[in-house]
Design an enzyme around this catalytic site. Sequence first.
Site, PDB file in Angstrom:
ATOM      1  N   ASP A   1      17.365  39.566  16.289  1.00 23.59           N
ATOM      2  CA  ASP A   1      17.038  38.834  14.994  1.00 23.59           C
ATOM      3  C   ASP A   1      16.732  39.901  13.933  1.00 23.59           C
ATOM      4  OD1 ASP A   1      15.984  36.937  13.362  1.00 23.59           O
ATOM      5  OD2 ASP A   1      14.648  36.061  14.732  1.00 23.59           O
TER       6      ASP A   1
HETATM    7  C1  BGC Z   1      14.733  34.321  11.785  1.00 30.16           C
HETATM    8  C2  BGC Z   1      16.161  33.788  12.291  1.00 30.16           C
HETATM    9  C3  BGC Z   1      17.040  33.976  11.094  1.00 30.16           C
HETATM   10  C4  BGC Z   1      16.987  35.334  10.609  1.00 30.16           C
HETATM   11  C5  BGC Z   1      18.078  35.424   9.498  1.00 30.16           C
HETATM   12  C6  BGC Z   1      14.877  35.710  11.127  1.00 30.16           C
HETATM   13  O1  BGC Z   1      13.603  35.847  10.377  1.00 30.16           O
HETATM   14  O2  BGC Z   1      13.756  34.475  12.835  1.00 30.16           O
HETATM   15  O3  BGC Z   1      15.968  32.408  12.763  1.00 30.16           O
HETATM   16  O4  BGC Z   1      18.376  33.499  11.583  1.00 30.16           O
HETATM   17  O5  BGC Z   1      15.715  35.435  10.046  1.00 30.16           O
HETATM   18  O6  BGC Z   1      17.755  34.941   8.234  1.00 30.16           O
END
Ligand code: BGC
Length: 727
Positions: free
Chosen positions: A261
């Site tokens: 993530d």
């Molecule tokens: C989130 C993810 C997301 C990623 C990219 C993160 O803060 O937890 O779910 O896909 O950002 O935007």
Amino acid sequence: MTAQHFSEEIEQQIDRLLKEMTIQEKLGQMNQLSADNMEVNYNLIRRGMAGSVLSITDPAVANKAQQIAMEESRMGIPIIIGRDVIHGFKTIFPIPLGQAASFDPDIVEEAARAAAVEASEVGIRWTFAPMVDITRDPRWGRVAESPGEDPFLASRMAVAMVKGFQGKDLSNPTSLAASAKHFAGYGAAEGGRDYNSTYIPERQMRNLYLKPFEAAVKEAGLATIMSAFHANDGIPATGDKHLLKSILREEWGFDGFVVSDWASVDEMVVHGYSQNRSQAANQAIEAGIDMEMVSGTFVEHGEKLVRQGSLSMEDLNNAVRNILRVKFRLGLFENPYVEEDRDSKFYHTEHLALAKKAAEESFVLLKNQEETLPLKNIKTLAVFGPLSDAPHEQLGTWVFDGEKDYTITPLDALKTMYGEEVEILHHPVLKFSRDKDTTSFVKMRKLAAAADAIVVFLGEESILSGEAHSLSNLRLQGAQTKMLKELAALNKPLVSVFLAGRPLEIEKEVELSDAVIYAWHPGTMGGPAIADVLFGKSGPSGKLPMTFPKNVGQIPIYYSHENTGRPATDNEMLIDEIPVEASQTSLGNRSFYLDSGHEPLFPFGYGLTYTTFEYGRIELLEDVLQRDGILKVGVTLKNTGKAMATEVVQLYTRDLYASVIRPVKELKDFKRITLGPGEQTVVHFELNIRSLAFWNRDMEEVVEPGEYELWLGGSSDTTEKVSFQVK
Ligand code: BGC
């Protein structure tokens, strides 16, 4: 069929590339950049320092980045462009929690397909969806993105979304690689506070949280997985080798790639798991993270770690192999560019019609006293509330590309679709959901006095749910409840429509209203969908994908709990009935709250329609089954009301005693059945006995012989049941 087939030819091509790549080029493939500064990115791509860019949304930029990768970088490996396409790209569908309420995997798959068609138009070939975190805590803002509390429903939604995004063939230019997230257990964040630690034992992880991921891998050929931010029992998910290697790769045979993530590799330092960025990179790669989202520790420290011998070349090669495999499957090597003048499908009529249908199916009718709905014999309708005409607020969380100018609000729709038959009087009363200013109440009362019925749109703005938007208080914000009280005092038919990203605490509001619809954040076409449902042109058929607590203190509360040795009996004495100086044991010793009992406000699976359905006796073909058998069961369902309607027939089972305690009820199947007034049908299910398997005391997934119960009904609190035995 969407399963991705192993191809010897692709593996050989990867071998050839791997032989030629430098360590730094390999680490480059494992590096994902964000699109903030494309000039810097172009340079990095040229040097082979990036395998992916996140959130490019201009096809010309996508093509330029791709051209640099293909023609100017030494290895000529295409990049993969990712984006959070969560519930639509331009055409916004209901939030995923709302989609889950439809209990309709077919429409969920179609919605994901439409989203993929729109997103791929700008060069996006990878979405960070579906989010399949099972969650039992509506304080957590990310419940809006989730499929709710149940592993079976979540698995059906996961498979449907992956199939929709990925299409029949990943190499089709309209297919997106899906990414199931957040692996794993993130939905159990302690106290519902985002990013918080979880304490999920292995058995519960496997019986519950891993289920939708496993289904997406095994049934839908999932291309990628995203590791979660949080730590479970002291191990960050991004450094959890047991999850990422033993379970995902070895047990499930996953051959796509794993992305971290956003900066979750670097954040292992903040967690206190890694000493520094270098160790974080080492631990993440070793654990099985193939691509690092934005924090850059792999490219920064990877080469040194390999040369020192603390990171193996095998780990590095495996990661690159996994990434390249997905790029080959997407057809990016042959077809890296997006057609810039492709016929646009943004807000295509078909997508809008689908978004309307998906919204209608997501609505849950919670109350309908004296058939207040559908509205009839009304000349003048008063429409109130901060969400009656708030185009941005009905779209929900994770909307980066859908524009509010294309949104049709309930007010717009009521006026254009029903404005000729019914006079619509309108005032938002409160400017937004948190507004405490009651000055407009005077105007509201005046308008209400002239109306035959009132519809009020309450709930929460988009920004109040989603990532990092946890709440400790789930009551309506601002002066909304006050507004409703004033309206209820007028004694006119009063309909409350809630637009929200989570189950809110609405016991009082339900009491004050004659009818209640829970419409989630319904997306671009939420308005027309609501208008047609209010006037009965279509009927609500959604069922709750999460239990609605009476109050925050009941959380976590979910239908599929284990029994205590002293379950509540329904005869408990509640707080106001307790005599003064009652003796210690006079209340009985049972598992419940003195002040709110043991029942939720509404259980999982609950939802009314504009008709009544009667269930006949459950007919079981055989009641003794082998462990590899198929149980055949049916029930007569009759529409005993006056409207055509759709019922979601739900099948639950219970394993009465086992080597480890099993939940009091588990959803095992469901079917959407539409019947006209007076019509009846026998609804048949075939339950594979293997689906009763669970992780037993010895951590093996088995069906244990013994006695079981089976329910068929329209909600998780259904009582009609039969028994059977497994030999
Ligand atoms: C989130 C993810 C997301 C990623 C990219 C993160 O803060 O937890 O779910 O896909 O950002 O935007």
